[in-house]
Design a protein around this motif. Structure first.
Motif, PDB file in Angstrom:
ATOM      1  N   MET A  23     -18.447  42.844 -34.707  1.00 41.56           N
ATOM      2  CA  MET A  23     -17.569  42.577 -33.563  1.00 41.56           C
ATOM      3  C   MET A  23     -17.045  43.880 -32.951  1.00 41.56           C
ATOM      4  O   MET A  23     -16.872  43.978 -31.735  1.00 41.56           O
ATOM      5  N   ALA A  24     -16.798  44.869 -33.782  1.00 42.51           N
ATOM      6  CA  ALA A  24     -16.357  46.172 -33.272  1.00 42.51           C
ATOM      7  C   ALA A  24     -17.452  46.821 -32.432  1.00 42.51           C
ATOM      8  O   ALA A  24     -17.177  47.424 -31.386  1.00 42.51           O
ATOM      9  N   LEU A  25     -18.697  46.687 -32.871  1.00 43.42           N
ATOM     10  CA  LEU A  25     -19.813  47.236 -32.091  1.00 43.42           C
ATOM     11  C   LEU A  25     -19.969  46.503 -30.764  1.00 43.42           C
ATOM     12  O   LEU A  25     -20.229  47.135 -29.726  1.00 43.42           O
ATOM     13  N   VAL A  26     -19.799  45.186 -30.783  1.00 47.39           N
ATOM     14  CA  VAL A  26     -19.881  44.410 -29.541  1.00 47.39           C
ATOM     15  C   VAL A  26     -18.750  44.827 -28.605  1.00 47.39           C
ATOM     16  O   VAL A  26     -18.943  44.951 -27.388  1.00 47.39           O
ATOM     17  N   SER A  27     -17.581  45.056 -29.163  1.00 41.06           N
ATOM     18  CA  SER A  27     -16.440  45.479 -28.351  1.00 41.06           C
ATOM     19  C   SER A  27     -16.690  46.829 -27.688  1.00 41.06           C
ATOM     20  O   SER A  27     -16.278  47.053 -26.544  1.00 41.06           O
ATOM     21  N   ARG A  28     -17.347  47.722 -28.411  1.00 35.37           N
ATOM     22  CA  ARG A  28     -17.659  49.032 -27.833  1.00 35.37           C
ATOM     23  C   ARG A  28     -18.760  48.922 -26.775  1.00 35.37           C
ATOM     24  O   ARG A  28     -18.751  49.645 -25.778  1.00 35.37           O
ATOM     25  N   ALA A  29     -19.704  48.010 -26.980  1.00 38.22           N
ATOM     26  CA  ALA A  29     -20.804  47.863 -26.036  1.00 38.22           C
ATOM     27  C   ALA A  29     -20.357  47.152 -24.754  1.00 38.22           C
ATOM     28  O   ALA A  29     -20.850  47.466 -23.670  1.00 38.22           O
ATOM     29  N   PHE A  30     -19.464  46.169 -24.885  1.00 35.67           N
ATOM     30  CA  PHE A  30     -18.985  45.400 -23.740  1.00 35.67           C
ATOM     31  C   PHE A  30     -17.461  45.449 -23.698  1.00 35.67           C
ATOM     32  O   PHE A  30     -16.787  44.516 -24.142  1.00 35.67           O
ATOM     33  N   PRO A  31     -16.903  46.523 -23.161  1.00 37.96           N
ATOM     34  CA  PRO A  31     -15.435  46.653 -23.165  1.00 37.96           C
ATOM     35  C   PRO A  31     -14.720  45.576 -22.350  1.00 37.96           C
ATOM     36  O   PRO A  31     -13.567  45.282 -22.605  1.00 37.96           O
ATOM     37  N   GLN A  32     -15.401  44.974 -21.386  1.00 33.87           N
ATOM     38  CA  GLN A  32     -14.750  43.953 -20.575  1.00 33.87           C
ATOM     39  C   GLN A  32     -14.662  42.614 -21.297  1.00 33.87           C
ATOM     40  O   GLN A  32     -13.894  41.745 -20.888  1.00 33.87           O
ATOM     41  N   ALA A  33     -15.415  42.425 -22.369  1.00 30.83           N
ATOM     42  CA  ALA A  33     -15.375  41.174 -23.123  1.00 30.83           C
ATOM     43  C   ALA A  33     -14.138  41.152 -24.024  1.00 30.83           C
ATOM     44  O   ALA A  33     -13.730  42.160 -24.572  1.00 30.83           O
ATOM     45  N   ASN A  34     -13.565  39.976 -24.167  1.00 31.73           N
ATOM     46  CA  ASN A  34     -12.393  39.819 -25.020  1.00 31.73           C
ATOM     47  C   ASN A  34     -12.874  39.468 -26.436  1.00 31.73           C
ATOM     48  O   ASN A  34     -12.805  38.318 -26.866  1.00 31.73           O
ATOM     49  N   VAL A  35     -13.337  40.465 -27.143  1.00 28.47           N
ATOM     50  CA  VAL A  35     -13.914  40.271 -28.467  1.00 28.47           C
ATOM     51  C   VAL A  35     -12.831  39.969 -29.491  1.00 28.47           C
ATOM     52  O   VAL A  35     -13.082  39.333 -30.493  1.00 28.47           O
ATOM     53  N   PHE A  36     -11.607  40.389 -29.218  1.00 26.98           N
ATOM     54  CA  PHE A  36     -10.508  40.143 -30.151  1.00 26.98           C
ATOM     55  C   PHE A  36     -10.316  38.645 -30.388  1.00 26.98           C
ATOM     56  O   PHE A  36     -10.189  38.188 -31.521  1.00 26.98           O
ATOM     57  N   VAL A  37     -10.328  37.862 -29.319  1.00 26.99           N
ATOM     58  CA  VAL A  37     -10.166  36.412 -29.437  1.00 26.99           C
ATOM     59  C   VAL A  37     -11.412  35.795 -30.063  1.00 26.99           C
ATOM     60  O   VAL A  37     -11.324  34.901 -30.908  1.00 26.99           O
ATOM     61  N   LEU A  38     -12.572  36.266 -29.676  1.00 28.63           N
ATOM     62  CA  LEU A  38     -13.823  35.745 -30.212  1.00 28.63           C
ATOM     63  C   LEU A  38     -13.950  36.027 -31.707  1.00 28.63           C
ATOM     64  O   LEU A  38     -14.469  35.200 -32.460  1.00 28.63           O
ATOM     65  N   SER A  39     -13.454  37.166 -32.149  1.00 33.13           N
ATOM     66  CA  SER A  39     -13.603  37.528 -33.555  1.00 33.13           C
ATOM     67  C   SER A  39     -12.818  36.596 -34.471  1.00 33.13           C
ATOM     68  O   SER A  39     -13.216  36.373 -35.615  1.00 33.13           O
ATOM     69  N   PHE A  40     -11.709  36.025 -33.995  1.00 36.62           N
ATOM     70  CA  PHE A  40     -10.972  35.061 -34.807  1.00 36.62           C
ATOM     71  C   PHE A  40     -11.845  33.854 -35.125  1.00 36.62           C
ATOM     72  O   PHE A  40     -11.926  33.406 -36.275  1.00 36.62           O
ATOM     73  N   ALA A  41     -12.492  33.309 -34.113  1.00 30.89           N
ATOM     74  CA  ALA A  41     -13.330  32.126 -34.312  1.00 30.89           C
ATOM     75  C   ALA A  41     -14.540  32.446 -35.181  1.00 30.89           C
ATOM     76  O   ALA A  41     -14.900  31.670 -36.081  1.00 30.89           O
ATOM     77  N   VAL A  42     -15.172  33.582 -34.931  1.00 34.76           N
ATOM     78  CA  VAL A  42     -16.356  33.960 -35.720  1.00 34.76           C
ATOM     79  C   VAL A  42     -15.981  34.181 -37.174  1.00 34.76           C
ATOM     80  O   VAL A  42     -16.659  33.688 -38.088  1.00 34.76           O
ATOM     81  N   THR A  43     -14.891  34.882 -37.426  1.00 33.40           N
ATOM     82  CA  THR A  43     -14.463  35.146 -38.796  1.00 33.40           C
ATOM     83  C   THR A  43     -14.091  33.849 -39.512  1.00 33.40           C
ATOM     84  O   THR A  43     -14.452  33.646 -40.675  1.00 33.40           O
ATOM     85  N   LEU A  44     -13.396  32.971 -38.834  1.00 34.38           N
ATOM     86  CA  LEU A  44     -13.010  31.702 -39.438  1.00 34.38           C
ATOM     87  C   LEU A  44     -14.230  30.857 -39.785  1.00 34.38           C
ATOM     88  O   LEU A  44     -14.344  30.338 -40.907  1.00 34.38           O
ATOM     89  N   MET A  45     -15.146  30.711 -38.862  1.00 32.12           N
ATOM     90  CA  MET A  45     -16.339  29.901 -39.116  1.00 32.12           C
ATOM     91  C   MET A  45     -17.219  30.515 -40.208  1.00 32.12           C
ATOM     92  O   MET A  45     -17.714  29.804 -41.081  1.00 32.12           O
ATOM     93  N   LEU A  46     -17.385  31.822 -40.168  1.00 37.10           N
ATOM     94  CA  LEU A  46     -18.197  32.480 -41.194  1.00 37.10           C
ATOM     95  C   LEU A  46     -17.553  32.342 -42.568  1.00 37.10           C
ATOM     96  O   LEU A  46     -18.228  32.057 -43.547  1.00 37.10           O
ATOM     97  N   GLY A  47     -16.256  32.510 -42.638  1.00 36.60           N
ATOM     98  CA  GLY A  47     -15.557  32.364 -43.915  1.00 36.60           C
ATOM     99  C   GLY A  47     -15.678  30.962 -44.466  1.00 36.60           C
ATOM    100  O   GLY A  47     -15.917  30.768 -45.663  1.00 36.60           O
ATOM    101  N   LEU A  48     -15.517  29.955 -43.617  1.00 32.38           N
ATOM    102  CA  LEU A  48     -15.652  28.572 -44.073  1.00 32.38           C
ATOM    103  C   LEU A  48     -17.070  28.261 -44.523  1.00 32.38           C
ATOM    104  O   LEU A  48     -17.277  27.584 -45.539  1.00 32.38           O
ATOM    105  N   LEU A  49     -18.055  28.748 -43.786  1.00 32.35           N
ATOM    106  CA  LEU A  49     -19.450  28.525 -44.182  1.00 32.35           C
ATOM    107  C   LEU A  49     -19.779  29.217 -45.505  1.00 32.35           C
ATOM    108  O   LEU A  49     -20.425  28.634 -46.379  1.00 32.35           O
ATOM    109  N   LEU A  50     -19.331  30.445 -45.648  1.00 30.07           N
ATOM    110  CA  LEU A  50     -19.578  31.162 -46.900  1.00 30.07           C
ATOM    111  C   LEU A  50     -18.903  30.469 -48.078  1.00 30.07           C
ATOM    112  O   LEU A  50     -19.486  30.335 -49.150  1.00 30.07           O
ATOM    113  N   PHE A  51     -17.673  30.034 -47.876  1.00 30.30           N
ATOM    114  CA  PHE A  51     -16.955  29.353 -48.942  1.00 30.30           C
ATOM    115  C   PHE A  51     -17.629  28.031 -49.299  1.00 30.30           C
ATOM    116  O   PHE A  51     -17.738  27.670 -50.466  1.00 30.30           O
TER     117      PHE A  51
END
Length: 83
Positions: A23-51
């Motif tokens: 997500m940090a790399l995506v944020s650097r590549a696309f500064p206009q994207a709101n990756v901060f909000v997107l990273s919450f959803a991605v982290t939550l879904m990935l954590g639930l799937l892994l668990f």
């Protein structure tokens, strides 16, 4: 106990750290994207799937850790002269 805890947590923490790094790399590549909000959803879904998918492995690792601890405790008691 620390080693067992780190082994149990590593299966979930390492992929989540990699997702955060991605997500940090995506944020650097696309500064206009709101990756901060997107990273919450991605982290939550990935954590639930892994668990969800690592439940059996966590169960086996916890059981092995407890069995090893009990075996070592019995060996220490026996070495100290207990029964």
């Amino acid at each position: 106990l620390l080693v067992v805890g780190l082994r149990l947590a590593a299966g979930i923490v390492i992929p989540l750290m990699l997702a955060t790094f991605a997500m940090a790399l995506v944020s650097r590549a696309f500064p206009q994207a709101n990756v901060f909000v997107l990273s919450f959803a991605v982290t939550l879904m990935l954590g639930l799937l892994l668990f969800a998918f690592s439940g059996e492995a966590l169960h086996q690792a916890a059981r092995l850790g407890i069995q090893t601890g009990v075996r070592d405790a019995r060996a220490w008691v026996h070495a100290l002269g207990g029964t």
